[in-house]
Design an enzyme around this catalytic site. Structure first.
Site, PDB file in Angstrom:
ATOM      1  N   SER A  55       0.862  -1.164   0.000  1.00  0.00           N
ATOM      2  CA  SER A  55       0.000   0.000   0.000  1.00  0.00           C
ATOM      3  C   SER A  55       0.908   1.225   0.000  1.00  0.00           C
ATOM      4  O   SER A  55       2.134   1.103  -0.004  1.00  0.00           O
ATOM      5  CB  SER A  55      -0.917  -0.009   1.223  1.00  0.00           C
ATOM      6  OG  SER A  55      -1.791   1.100   1.203  1.00  0.00           O
ATOM      7  N   ARG A  56       0.295   2.389   0.030  1.00  0.00           N
ATOM      8  CA  ARG A  56       1.111   3.614   0.085  1.00  0.00           C
ATOM      9  C   ARG A  56       1.546   3.937   1.504  1.00  0.00           C
ATOM     10  O   ARG A  56       2.363   4.830   1.714  1.00  0.00           O
ATOM     11  CB  ARG A  56       0.337   4.788  -0.512  1.00  0.00           C
ATOM     12  CG  ARG A  56       0.100   4.653  -2.020  1.00  0.00           C
ATOM     13  CD  ARG A  56      -0.437   5.942  -2.601  1.00  0.00           C
ATOM     14  NE  ARG A  56      -0.743   5.840  -4.020  1.00  0.00           N
ATOM     15  CZ  ARG A  56       0.129   5.999  -5.003  1.00  0.00           C
ATOM     16  NH1 ARG A  56       1.396   6.232  -4.715  1.00  0.00           N
ATOM     17  NH2 ARG A  56      -0.247   5.919  -6.268  1.00  0.00           N
ATOM     18  N   HIS A  98      -3.452   2.515 -12.515  1.00  0.00           N
ATOM     19  CA  HIS A  98      -3.117   1.248 -13.166  1.00  0.00           C
ATOM     20  C   HIS A  98      -1.858   1.347 -14.028  1.00  0.00           C
ATOM     21  O   HIS A  98      -1.018   0.443 -14.018  1.00  0.00           O
ATOM     22  CB  HIS A  98      -4.290   0.763 -14.029  1.00  0.00           C
ATOM     23  CG  HIS A  98      -5.429   0.231 -13.234  1.00  0.00           C
ATOM     24  ND1 HIS A  98      -6.599  -0.226 -13.814  1.00  0.00           N
ATOM     25  CD2 HIS A  98      -5.601   0.072 -11.896  1.00  0.00           C
ATOM     26  CE1 HIS A  98      -7.429  -0.639 -12.870  1.00  0.00           C
ATOM     27  NE2 HIS A  98      -6.850  -0.457 -11.705  1.00  0.00           N
ATOM     28  N   LYS A 116     -10.025  -3.806 -13.932  1.00  0.00           N
ATOM     29  CA  LYS A 116     -10.707  -3.009 -14.940  1.00  0.00           C
ATOM     30  C   LYS A 116     -11.196  -1.711 -14.289  1.00  0.00           C
ATOM     31  O   LYS A 116     -11.358  -1.682 -13.064  1.00  0.00           O
ATOM     32  CB  LYS A 116     -11.869  -3.814 -15.521  1.00  0.00           C
ATOM     33  CG  LYS A 116     -13.056  -3.943 -14.523  1.00  0.00           C
ATOM     34  CD  LYS A 116     -14.000  -5.000 -14.849  1.00  0.00           C
ATOM     35  CE  LYS A 116     -13.581  -6.299 -14.253  1.00  0.00           C
ATOM     36  NZ  LYS A 116     -13.524  -6.305 -12.766  1.00  0.00           N
ATOM     37  N   ASP A 197     -16.090   2.799 -14.506  1.00  0.00           N
ATOM     38  CA  ASP A 197     -16.381   1.851 -13.434  1.00  0.00           C
ATOM     39  C   ASP A 197     -17.459   0.850 -13.820  1.00  0.00           C
ATOM     40  O   ASP A 197     -17.350  -0.338 -13.511  1.00  0.00           O
ATOM     41  CB  ASP A 197     -16.813   2.595 -12.165  1.00  0.00           C
ATOM     42  CG  ASP A 197     -15.684   2.715 -11.163  1.00  0.00           C
ATOM     43  OD1 ASP A 197     -15.656   1.906 -10.231  1.00  0.00           O
ATOM     44  OD2 ASP A 197     -14.836   3.605 -11.331  1.00  0.00           O
TER      45      ASP A 197
END
Length: 354
Positions: A55-56, A98, A116, A197
């Site tokens: 994660s960040r 992405h 996606k 989305d």
């Protein structure tokens, strides 16, 4: 898109029997809801495990690791990518990240399953696909609809002429929300709006059957931030004599159904067409035929895409024949064309390739 496919029953179980042995070790990049679903579903998969998460922030990565019993947690993407015990990375960030996340993995030679919508735009998609092919590294979009055994059965019937030549496709996916101004779905920098989305599902469904359209028309209602709240699309295929009417929304709970009509019949999917449990085939002069997966088959998880990635990696393939990269590129080109028609632009659209 309706090229020959492996027997649809290959993916009815969650195992990967029949391929060479060895545990496939996953790294999960990001810790949001879709990443949690992926990690939970992988628990039921034999010969697969999540061995690392990134994660960040260290806190987010550690909390996720503790929740799912993952041995290693990284507070940055680079740590995960450098982990030699990670065989493949699942990129679960918002689609605005992405390109950067999957690109970092591919540069390091790590195979990638990328959520996606594949990227924010077709340019980013071309860059990722070009990088994967240049490096000879596996890359696949996580379009779980294509791997659903019920969808695969439908494509076989269509390919075998069960409904004749396709003339129309109808599909929609809408949620009522509400999604306030601070939500990521309202943020252009994060690729907000209904299209990327939710609209990616109807578009991908239509293009699975007909390939890339040569005509794109669209209309949308935009938010004050400039993202699409609701989009209607009319796609056309001149050579096939076919068209598709598609809708997506983040302000209306649509039926979420789909139908494919041909010169000799039609196929209808009930609510939840993007990951269906059944469909009905109607042919003139015959009783309706219902097709379902075998009893006990779990269809609401991500196991089928996990199984396909494992199969491809063990076979030494760099692309999946079921979710081909050229198909993902074609979908991104259509989504770009729709956004162009309705006037939705993201900051990333103005980035000049380096």
């Amino acid at each position: 898109m309706l090229s020959a496919q492996p027997d649809w029953s290959n993916l009815l179980g969650v195992g990967v029997a029949g391929v060479s042995s060895g545990v496939v070790r996953w790294g999960v990049l990001a810790t949001g809801g879709i990443a949690a679903t992926f990690a939970e579903d992988l628990r039921s998969m034999p010969d697969m495990e999540v061995v690392a998460v990134a994660s960040r922030t260290d806190a987010s990565a550690r909390a996720f690791a503790d929740r799912f019993g993952i041995p290693r947690a990284y507070g940055d993407w680079a740590g995960l990518v450098a982990d030699e015990e990670v065989d493949v990375v699942y990129v679960a960030t918002p689609h605005s990240a992405h390109r950067a996340a999957a690109g970092l993995c591919l540069e390091a030679g790590k195979p990638v399953l990328c959520e996606k919508a594949f990227t924010l735009n077709a340019r980013e998609a071309r860059e990722l696909v070009g990088l994967a092919r240049e490096r000879g590294v596996f890359l696949m979009e996580a379009m779980w609809t294509y791997l659903n055994p019920v969808i695969r059965r439908m494509t076989e019937l269509v390919r075998d002429g069960a409904i004749g030549e396709i003339r129309t496709v109808q599909a929609d996916f809408g949620l009522a929300g509400p999604f306030g101004p601070g939500h990521r779905l309202r943020d252009p920098a994060l690729g907000g709006g209904a299209l990327l989305d939710l609209g990616v599902y109807p578009v991908s469904f239509a293009q699975l059957l007909l390939g890339e359209p040569d005509r794109v028309q669209a209309d949308a209602v935009l938010s004050p931030e400039g993202v699409d709240l609701h989009t209607s699309m009319l796609l056309g295929w001149s050579g096939a004599g076919a068209s598709a009417l598609l809708n997506c929304s983040i302000v209306a709970d649509t039926p979420q159904t789909a139908a494919v009509t041909g010169t000799g019949g039609r196929i209808e999917f009930p609510r939840g067409f993007f990951y269906p449990e059944r469909f009905v085939l109607h042919r003139e002069g015959r009783e309706p035929e219902e097709f379902t997966a075998p009893a006990g088959t779990e269809l609401r998880g991500m196991q089928f895409e996990q199984a396909e990635v494992a199969r491809a990696l063990r076979a030494g393939e760099t692309e999946s024949p079921l979710v081909p990269l050229d198909g993902s590129l074609a979908v991104m080109r259509t989504l770009d064309a729709v956004r162009d028609r309705v006037g939705v632009r993201y900051p990333a659209d103005d980035v000049t390739p380096g």
